[in-house]
Motif scaffolding. Structure first.
Motif, mmCIF file in Angstrom:
data_model
loop_
_atom_site.group_PDB
_atom_site.id
_atom_site.type_symbol
_atom_site.label_atom_id
_atom_site.label_comp_id
_atom_site.label_asym_id
_atom_site.label_seq_id
_atom_site.Cartn_x
_atom_site.Cartn_y
_atom_site.Cartn_z
ATOM 1 N N ILE A 91 -21.851 51.924 -12.760
ATOM 2 C CA ILE A 91 -22.115 53.216 -12.116
ATOM 3 C C ILE A 91 -21.819 53.042 -10.638
ATOM 4 O O ILE A 91 -22.400 52.187 -9.978
ATOM 5 N N ASP A 92 -20.897 53.851 -10.173
ATOM 6 C CA ASP A 92 -20.439 53.760 -8.783
ATOM 7 C C ASP A 92 -20.934 55.016 -8.052
ATOM 8 O O ASP A 92 -22.072 55.048 -7.588
ATOM 9 N N THR A 93 -20.116 56.069 -7.974
ATOM 10 C CA THR A 93 -20.609 57.302 -7.349
ATOM 11 C C THR A 93 -21.633 58.009 -8.242
ATOM 12 O O THR A 93 -22.441 58.794 -7.767
ATOM 13 N N GLY A 94 -21.565 57.768 -9.552
ATOM 14 C CA GLY A 94 -22.458 58.431 -10.498
ATOM 15 C C GLY A 94 -21.867 59.727 -11.037
ATOM 16 O O GLY A 94 -22.466 60.382 -11.889
ATOM 17 N N LEU A 95 -20.667 60.095 -10.564
ATOM 18 C CA LEU A 95 -20.081 61.389 -10.970
ATOM 19 C C LEU A 95 -19.698 61.390 -12.455
ATOM 20 O O LEU A 95 -19.936 62.370 -13.156
ATOM 21 N N THR A 96 -19.127 60.278 -12.924
ATOM 22 C CA THR A 96 -18.738 60.205 -14.337
ATOM 23 C C THR A 96 -19.979 60.277 -15.223
ATOM 24 O O THR A 96 -20.029 61.041 -16.198
ATOM 25 N N LEU A 97 -20.984 59.508 -14.859
ATOM 26 C CA LEU A 97 -22.224 59.473 -15.644
ATOM 27 C C LEU A 97 -22.901 60.844 -15.649
ATOM 28 O O LEU A 97 -23.375 61.320 -16.686
ATOM 29 N N ASP B 36 -24.492 48.139 -11.513
ATOM 30 C CA ASP B 36 -24.849 49.301 -10.704
ATOM 31 C C ASP B 36 -24.441 49.016 -9.260
ATOM 32 O O ASP B 36 -24.771 47.960 -8.724
ATOM 33 N N LYS B 37 -23.692 49.972 -8.678
ATOM 34 C CA LYS B 37 -23.278 49.856 -7.267
ATOM 35 C C LYS B 37 -23.947 50.997 -6.509
ATOM 36 O O LYS B 37 -23.309 52.019 -6.242
ATOM 37 N N PRO B 38 -25.218 50.891 -6.170
ATOM 38 C CA PRO B 38 -25.952 52.045 -5.613
ATOM 39 C C PRO B 38 -25.455 52.493 -4.240
ATOM 40 O O PRO B 38 -25.673 53.648 -3.858
ATOM 41 N N PHE C 78 -15.015 46.320 -5.132
ATOM 42 C CA PHE C 78 -14.317 46.690 -6.363
ATOM 43 C C PHE C 78 -14.202 45.449 -7.243
ATOM 44 O O PHE C 78 -13.581 44.458 -6.862
ATOM 45 N N VAL C 79 -14.801 45.512 -8.416
ATOM 46 C CA VAL C 79 -14.887 44.336 -9.284
ATOM 47 C C VAL C 79 -14.016 44.504 -10.528
ATOM 48 O O VAL C 79 -13.716 45.621 -10.945
ATOM 49 N N VAL C 80 -13.632 43.373 -11.101
ATOM 50 C CA VAL C 80 -12.846 43.372 -12.339
ATOM 51 C C VAL C 80 -13.479 42.386 -13.325
ATOM 52 O O VAL C 80 -14.308 41.557 -12.952
#
Ligand code: IMP
Length: 195
Positions: free
Chosen positions: A108-114, A136-138, A158-160
């Motif tokens: 979860i990054d911006t949370g927009l997708t979720l 989680d990237k708060p 940014f992780v992979v």
């Protein structure tokens, strides 16, 4: 010019090791099994990034589970930024009405997708809906959504790996890492064979 992908040497830093991931998946599976004891659970995962997490998590859960898969993509955005405008590429294959549903997310990054997915799934009338995310990237959150099960809270990088991609590659790494800066500045061209 496009740089060839080198799975191991492109990684500059390992953030979460394979051992840490596997221990956390077992811990989350045990917690979920206790919380849903005596019930059946429907796991809904979001392709493609959540695939390894879903596969490991479902085998750490001891209550009966059904699984379903969705695939979404964001409109626009770049290879490291999501735009928040979500398009459903693959919908649920069965009804989740009156079922206990756990949404399994990679990050979860911006949370927009979720936020989009939660509203979409709530509209299908599940008995309950909870959220489980590996990462989680708060720091970059634009929409606050309560998350019930979180694996690791990470800083804003940014992780992979372990499902997560850059230019569709690196999903098969067994750990979560950060690529060397020069790799991010020359993204691999998707679908182009190496010269
Ligand atoms: P959000 O809508 O900004 O929360 O972004 C969610 C989606 O963006 C995730 O499901 C990933 O597919 C992708 N994403 C966000 N951060 C990263 C990252 O650090 N690495 C790879 N993909 C990411």
């Amino acid at each position: 010019m496009k740089a060839p992908v080198d799975l191991q040497s492109d990684v500059g830093e390992v953030l979460v090791s394979e051992e840490q991931i596997q221990a956390k998946v077992r811990e989350l599976g045990a917690r979920i099994s206790v919380d849903y004891a005596g019930r059946e659970l429907t796991l809904v995962s979001v392709l493609k990034g959540s695939l390894p997490f879903m596969a490991d998590l479902m085998r750490s859960i001891t209550v009966p589970v059904r699984i379903d898969l969705m695939e979404v993509s964001s409109y626009g955005g770049t290879s490291t930024e999501s735009s928040g405008l979500v398009r459903i590429l693959k919908d649920l294959s069965a009804s989740i009405a009156d079922e206990d549903v756990l949404l399994v997310e990679d990050i979860i990054d911006t949370g927009l997708t979720l936020n989009y997915l939660v509203r979409y799934l709530r509209g299908k009338g599940p008995a309950s809906l909870r959220i489980c995310t590996l990462l989680d990237k708060p720091a970059r959150r634009l929409v606050e959504i309560p998350v019930d099960y979180t694996g690791f809270t990470i800083e804003d990088r940014f992780v992979v790996g372990y499902g997560l991609d850059f230019g569709e590659f690196y999903r098969n790494l067994r750990y979560v890492g950060v690529l060397r800066p020069e790799v991010y500045s020359t993204p691999p061209a998707i679908g182009e064979p190496e010269a």
